[in-house]
Design an enzyme around this catalytic site. Structure first.
Site, PDB file in Angstrom:
ATOM      1  N   ARG A  69     -13.551  79.033   7.869  1.00 35.83           N
ATOM      2  CA  ARG A  69     -14.566  80.191   7.935  1.00 35.83           C
ATOM      3  C   ARG A  69     -14.467  81.425   8.970  1.00 35.83           C
ATOM      4  O   ARG A  69     -14.836  82.417   8.919  1.00 35.83           O
ATOM      5  CB  ARG A  69     -15.993  79.952   7.901  1.00 35.83           C
ATOM      6  N   ASP A 105       8.096  71.467  19.644  1.00 37.13           N
ATOM      7  CA  ASP A 105       8.410  70.347  20.533  1.00 37.13           C
ATOM      8  C   ASP A 105       7.555  69.028  20.163  1.00 37.13           C
ATOM      9  O   ASP A 105       7.766  68.028  20.833  1.00 37.13           O
ATOM     10  CB  ASP A 105       8.191  70.557  22.085  1.00 37.13           C
ATOM     11  N   ASP A 116       9.522  78.266  25.307  1.00 34.17           N
ATOM     12  CA  ASP A 116       8.368  78.310  26.495  1.00 34.17           C
ATOM     13  C   ASP A 116       8.625  77.332  27.464  1.00 34.17           C
ATOM     14  O   ASP A 116       7.802  76.737  28.283  1.00 34.17           O
ATOM     15  CB  ASP A 116       6.947  78.113  25.642  1.00 34.17           C
ATOM     16  N   LEU A 121      -1.726  71.874  29.188  1.00 35.69           N
ATOM     17  CA  LEU A 121      -0.453  71.933  28.981  1.00 35.69           C
ATOM     18  C   LEU A 121       0.066  73.211  29.742  1.00 35.69           C
ATOM     19  O   LEU A 121      -0.642  74.232  29.845  1.00 35.69           O
ATOM     20  CB  LEU A 121      -0.071  71.975  27.649  1.00 35.69           C
ATOM     21  N   ALA A 122       1.597  73.164  30.285  1.00 32.24           N
ATOM     22  CA  ALA A 122       1.949  74.272  30.987  1.00 32.24           C
ATOM     23  C   ALA A 122       3.161  74.344  30.596  1.00 32.24           C
ATOM     24  O   ALA A 122       4.152  73.966  31.297  1.00 32.24           O
ATOM     25  CB  ALA A 122       1.618  74.096  32.444  1.00 32.24           C
TER      26      ALA A 122
END
Length: 350
Positions: A188, A209, A234, A267-268
């Site tokens: 939605r 990944d 990334d 996450l980085a």
């Protein structure tokens, strides 16, 4: 009488695959080097990145003091790089939504301000900028950057579907790492992810990944939009390195078991190499190489307006990667010069 040119070397590539070199639009660092904290390391990474079949990339500078951006611009403009081509900078921030900042330091985030981007242009080394389009005055930034030849991507954003569509009409042409640092896709409230998937003008950045996006969802997106996907790594400083602690900007990350995380668990970046990304896409989608390659070559090149890259065409730069039958990199050429795998090719001379 002019001297005859020396004959070009001949190599027997029987059972090998010759493909355009891979292009990575989002690389934060590698081999222990972080571009944001030390832009001077871009050259060291470019020299070694070719081992993964990457022949061109965008060094990515995350949200940081603006002096670091200026230094990175100087490095890119003045640098004489060996190995993988440096196509310009990807600036990820500082105009990001604090609620979706991910690993970006909130102290360096800013509201959109034309003064900040005064020197940001293609001529000054900036090729791609990621911003949150729902922020006040973002439309002015988008317009100014597009007029200067910079590609603008939406990311780290809480944009609604309608806000995202409006930003696409203003000139945004890509979405940074689909599904990551944006609201989950909801039936939605489809948000930025839904808008990107439904708008044929948008190139979709995707990190395959298996950590940032589940393999099953990668397969679903591939089936519906493979002609618009630009695979990105990334990756950050831990790429090509053992598990341990590494910098991303001014933040220390812990890397273990293929994941890079901040102390708060966010996450980085990734530790994904582009050749592994290609093997992942092949395995998860069961697609042949000729259907996979555009997401690593022609699609990112076209987004950047570089029609002569990412293709094997007479008179184009001979940026090539040679794979074995398992899509492992055997050799890489940039501008026709062997920059990785020379010993292997010498053993295959005709």
């Amino acid at each position: 009488m002019a001297e005859a040119s020396p004959a070009a070397p001949c190599y027997d590539l029987t059972d090998l695959i010759v493909a355009p070199g891979l292009i990575d639009l989002q690389l934060n660092g590698a081999f222990g080097h972080d571009f944001t904290s030390d832009p001077q390391t871009i050259a060291a990474v470019a020299a070694k990145l070719v081992q993964y079949g990457v022949t061109a990339f965008l060094p990515t500078i995350i949200t940081s003091p603006l002096s670091q951006v200026a230094l990175a611009q100087q490095v890119v403009q003045q640098g004489d790089f060996a190995g993988s081509r440096v196509l310009g900078l990807h600036l990820e921030g500082p105009f990001l939504n604090p609620a979706k900042r991910g690993a970006h330091n909130p102290q360096h985030l800013q509201n959109p301000n034309l003064g900040v981007i005064e020197s940001w242009s293609l001529a000054n080394g900036v090729r791609l900028v990621t911003l949150a389009p729902e922020l006040d005055a973002a439309a002015e930034i988008i317009q100014a950057l597009v007029e200067r030849g910079v590609v603008v991507s939406a990311g780290h954003s809480e944009a609604t579907f309608e806000e995202a569509e409006a930003s696409f009409n203003q000139g945004i042409r890509a979405v940074t790492h689909l599904f990551n640092a944006m609201p989950s896709l909801h039936h939605r409230e489809p948000g930025l992810a839904g808008a990107a998937l439904s708008d044929q003008r948008i190139t979709i950045g995707l990190i395959p990944d298996g950590v940032h996006v589940h393999a099953g969802l990668v397969r679903h997106v591939w089936q519906s939009a493979s002609q618009r996907i630009a695979i990105v790594s990334d990756a950050q400083a831990a790429l090509g390195m053992p598990d341990g602690e590494y910098l991303l900007g001014d933040t220390t990350l812990t890397v273990a078991n293929g994941e890079a995380r901040r102390s708060d668990g966010r996450l980085a970046g990734s530790v994904l190499a582009m050749d592994q990304a290609l093997r992942n896409i092949h395995a998860w989608t069961n697609s042949p190489l000729e259907q996979i390659l555009p997401a690593f070559t022609t699609i990112p090149a076209s987004l950047l307006g570089l029609a002569h890259y990412g293709r094997i065409v007479i008179d184009n730069p001979a940026d090539l990667v040679i794979f074995d039958q398992h899509y492992q990199v055997v050799a890489t050429l940039v501008g026709g010069n062997i920059v990785y795998g020379s010993t292997t090719l010498e053993q295959r001379q005709c």
